[in-house]
Design a protein around this motif. Structure first.
Motif, mmCIF file in Angstrom:
data_model
loop_
_atom_site.group_PDB
_atom_site.id
_atom_site.type_symbol
_atom_site.label_atom_id
_atom_site.label_comp_id
_atom_site.label_asym_id
_atom_site.label_seq_id
_atom_site.Cartn_x
_atom_site.Cartn_y
_atom_site.Cartn_z
ATOM 1 N N GLN A 1 80.635 -61.247 62.114
ATOM 2 C CA GLN A 1 79.830 -60.027 62.116
ATOM 3 C C GLN A 1 79.501 -59.557 60.698
ATOM 4 O OE1 GLN A 1 78.450 -58.724 64.713
ATOM 5 N NE2 GLN A 1 79.468 -60.016 66.236
ATOM 6 N N GLN A 2 80.433 -59.785 59.767
ATOM 7 C CA GLN A 2 80.249 -59.311 58.392
ATOM 8 C C GLN A 2 79.352 -60.232 57.561
ATOM 9 O OE1 GLN A 2 83.346 -59.482 59.927
ATOM 10 N NE2 GLN A 2 83.231 -57.296 60.397
ATOM 11 N N THR A 3 79.191 -61.469 58.009
ATOM 12 C CA THR A 3 78.364 -62.428 57.269
ATOM 13 C C THR A 3 76.891 -62.223 57.603
ATOM 14 O OG1 THR A 3 80.119 -64.096 57.243
ATOM 15 C CG2 THR A 3 77.878 -64.878 56.895
ATOM 16 N N THR A 4 76.065 -62.172 56.578
ATOM 17 C CA THR A 4 74.622 -62.029 56.783
ATOM 18 C C THR A 4 73.922 -63.348 56.462
ATOM 19 O OG1 THR A 4 74.190 -61.369 54.496
ATOM 20 C CG2 THR A 4 74.774 -59.617 56.065
ATOM 21 N N ILE A 5 72.692 -63.450 56.895
ATOM 22 C CA ILE A 5 71.906 -64.639 56.564
ATOM 23 C C ILE A 5 71.732 -64.745 55.054
ATOM 24 C CG2 ILE A 5 69.598 -65.667 56.724
ATOM 25 C CD1 ILE A 5 69.497 -64.732 59.632
ATOM 26 N N LYS B 1 64.871 -68.257 52.104
ATOM 27 C CA LYS B 1 64.904 -67.829 53.501
ATOM 28 C C LYS B 1 64.064 -68.753 54.387
ATOM 29 C CE LYS B 1 65.028 -63.428 54.264
ATOM 30 N NZ LYS B 1 64.659 -61.988 54.430
ATOM 31 N N GLY B 2 62.925 -69.205 53.859
ATOM 32 C CA GLY B 2 62.060 -70.086 54.640
ATOM 33 C C GLY B 2 62.742 -71.392 55.013
ATOM 34 N N PHE C 1 65.979 -71.784 55.467
ATOM 35 C CA PHE C 1 66.936 -71.475 56.537
ATOM 36 C C PHE C 1 66.235 -71.446 57.894
ATOM 37 C CE2 PHE C 1 68.845 -68.489 59.491
ATOM 38 C CZ PHE C 1 70.184 -68.869 59.500
ATOM 39 N N TYR C 2 65.108 -70.730 57.966
ATOM 40 C CA TYR C 2 64.418 -70.569 59.246
ATOM 41 C C TYR C 2 63.690 -71.839 59.697
ATOM 42 C CZ TYR C 2 65.571 -65.642 59.407
ATOM 43 O OH TYR C 2 66.271 -64.458 59.482
ATOM 44 N N TYR C 3 63.592 -72.804 58.820
ATOM 45 C CA TYR C 3 63.052 -74.106 59.224
ATOM 46 C C TYR C 3 64.049 -74.807 60.158
ATOM 47 C CZ TYR C 3 61.539 -78.990 58.896
ATOM 48 O OH TYR C 3 61.145 -80.273 59.187
ATOM 49 N N TYR C 4 65.348 -74.560 59.918
ATOM 50 C CA TYR C 4 66.396 -75.222 60.697
ATOM 51 C C TYR C 4 66.960 -74.347 61.817
ATOM 52 C CZ TYR C 4 66.417 -78.603 56.881
ATOM 53 O OH TYR C 4 66.050 -79.546 55.956
ATOM 54 N N PHE C 5 67.036 -73.041 61.580
ATOM 55 C CA PHE C 5 67.664 -72.139 62.548
ATOM 56 C C PHE C 5 66.830 -70.871 62.709
ATOM 57 C CE2 PHE C 5 71.102 -74.523 60.456
ATOM 58 C CZ PHE C 5 71.686 -75.136 61.559
ATOM 59 N N THR C 6 66.847 -70.330 63.914
ATOM 60 C CA THR C 6 66.084 -69.109 64.173
ATOM 61 C C THR C 6 66.922 -67.850 63.976
ATOM 62 O OG1 THR C 6 66.641 -69.169 66.535
ATOM 63 C CG2 THR C 6 64.625 -70.295 65.852
ATOM 64 N N SER C 7 68.261 -68.007 63.949
ATOM 65 C CA SER C 7 69.130 -66.835 63.848
ATOM 66 C C SER C 7 70.536 -67.242 63.426
ATOM 67 C CB SER C 7 69.209 -66.112 65.201
ATOM 68 O OG SER C 7 69.832 -66.962 66.161
ATOM 69 N N LYS C 8 71.333 -66.251 63.095
ATOM 70 C CA LYS C 8 72.740 -66.490 62.763
ATOM 71 C C LYS C 8 73.492 -66.981 64.002
ATOM 72 C CE LYS C 8 75.607 -63.022 62.112
ATOM 73 N NZ LYS C 8 76.357 -61.866 61.550
ATOM 74 N N GLU C 9 73.110 -66.465 65.169
ATOM 75 C CA GLU C 9 73.748 -66.888 66.421
ATOM 76 C C GLU C 9 73.523 -68.378 66.670
ATOM 77 O OE1 GLU C 9 73.729 -65.851 71.230
ATOM 78 O OE2 GLU C 9 72.303 -64.884 69.879
ATOM 79 N N GLU C 10 72.327 -68.850 66.355
ATOM 80 C CA GLU C 10 72.029 -70.270 66.546
ATOM 81 C C GLU C 10 72.870 -71.131 65.603
ATOM 82 O OE1 GLU C 10 68.131 -72.901 65.834
ATOM 83 O OE2 GLU C 10 67.886 -71.404 67.427
ATOM 84 N N VAL C 11 73.136 -70.610 64.406
ATOM 85 C CA VAL C 11 74.013 -71.318 63.471
ATOM 86 C C VAL C 11 75.415 -71.425 64.068
ATOM 87 C CG1 VAL C 11 75.110 -71.245 61.197
ATOM 88 C CG2 VAL C 11 72.714 -70.601 61.438
ATOM 89 N N MET C 12 75.901 -70.318 64.624
ATOM 90 C CA MET C 12 77.228 -70.332 65.236
ATOM 91 C C MET C 12 77.289 -71.315 66.398
ATOM 92 S SD MET C 12 80.333 -69.469 65.492
ATOM 93 C CE MET C 12 80.879 -67.948 64.731
ATOM 94 N N ASP C 13 76.253 -71.342 67.225
ATOM 95 C CA ASP C 13 76.204 -72.291 68.343
ATOM 96 C C ASP C 13 76.298 -73.731 67.834
ATOM 97 O OD1 ASP C 13 76.003 -70.309 70.231
ATOM 98 O OD2 ASP C 13 73.821 -70.429 70.416
ATOM 99 N N ALA C 14 75.592 -74.011 66.739
ATOM 100 C CA ALA C 14 75.600 -75.361 66.167
ATOM 101 C C ALA C 14 76.976 -75.711 65.607
ATOM 102 C CB ALA C 14 74.539 -75.474 65.074
ATOM 103 N N ILE C 15 77.655 -74.723 65.033
ATOM 104 C CA ILE C 15 79.003 -74.956 64.507
ATOM 105 C C ILE C 15 79.974 -75.245 65.649
ATOM 106 C CG2 ILE C 15 80.977 -73.859 63.365
ATOM 107 C CD1 ILE C 15 78.938 -72.376 61.592
ATOM 108 N N ILE C 16 79.860 -74.478 66.733
ATOM 109 C CA ILE C 16 80.706 -74.715 67.911
ATOM 110 C C ILE C 16 80.483 -76.133 68.435
ATOM 111 C CG2 ILE C 16 81.087 -74.084 70.328
ATOM 112 C CD1 ILE C 16 80.421 -71.177 69.521
ATOM 113 N N ASP C 17 79.212 -76.528 68.551
ATOM 114 C CA ASP C 17 78.882 -77.880 69.019
ATOM 115 C C ASP C 17 79.519 -78.933 68.117
ATOM 116 O OD1 ASP C 17 77.393 -76.960 71.111
ATOM 117 O OD2 ASP C 17 75.444 -77.272 70.168
ATOM 118 N N ARG C 18 79.439 -78.710 66.816
ATOM 119 C CA ARG C 18 79.952 -79.694 65.862
ATOM 120 C C ARG C 18 81.471 -79.817 65.953
ATOM 121 N NH1 ARG C 18 78.714 -79.419 59.398
ATOM 122 N NH2 ARG C 18 80.067 -77.606 59.554
#
Length: 216
Positions: free
Chosen positions: A28-32, A43-44, A46-63
């Protein structure tokens, strides 16, 4: 001069930096912006690969889960290990090392504000790990070590119940309560598989958290 990296390498850079930040600073404390600074990208990018911080977290969980599954499959395929030993090594391999980023991520899942993320990780872990464990159970059935007509379904029920009952983010059992539930789960597991009594006694430490300081 700007460093040009392969897309997969750049994506992993983002995931690596985000995982460290989520584990140390908190999701929660970490920002883009924090992630951008850590990786050194715009920033561009980052958004080429991910649409949001939540999507980054989902990718980390998958990994994280995929890495665990690779290890589990390798153990399951070892022809020299008895089936009970395979289950032991697979289950113990899921435990994060003390102070690791994986442990930090698990602690983040337990935060009340991350309940949805926690649920996603539990569901994915059960879906990905249960077929591997079911394969080992089937090996045990063929060798006469276990007896069950439903290896996949049995594993799903056992995994789901263990994931919930022994989740410290959901229940704060006393040491005595934790031990009683661990013993009950072991008895249920051995009964479900018609396994020899004591086959899964190794789970007591794993389920109660005893001896975790040695898991380094």
């Amino acid at each position: 001069m700007r460093t040009v990296k392969h897309p997969e390498e750049r994506k992993n850079d983002i995931l690596n930096a985000a995982q460290v930040l989520f584990s140390t600073k908190g999701y929660q404390q970490t920002t883009i912006i924090d992630i951008l600074k850590a990786v050194g990208i715009a920033k561009g990018t980052f958004y080429y690969y991910f649409t949001s911080k939540e999507e980054v977290m989902d990718a980390i969980i998958d990994r994280i889960i995929k890495a665990d599954i690779i290890v589990a499959k390798r153990i399951a395929a070892d022809p020299n290990l008895p089936v009970v030993d395979k289950l032991f090594h697979i289950i113990m391999a899921q435990s994060p090392k003390q102070g690791s980023n994986k442990q930090g991520m698990i602690e983040q899942f337990h935060q009340p504000s991350n309940a949805e993320m926690h649920q996603k990780s539990l569901i994915k872990a059960i879906k990905e790990l249960s077929p591997v464990l079911a394969d080992v159970i089937q090996q045990g059935v063929e060798k006469g070590t276990f007896q069950t007509k439903y290896p996949q379904e049995t594993v799903e029920f056992l995994l789901a119940s263990a994931q919930v009952i022994f989740d410290e983010g959901l229940f704060q059992w006393t040491a005595e309560e934790s031990i009683h539930r661990a013993l009950a789960f072991i008895d249920l597991l051995e009964s479900s598989l018609h396994a020899e009594k004591g086959s899964f006694s190794f789970l007591l430490k794993r389920l109660t958290g005893e001896g975790d300081e040695n898991n380094q």
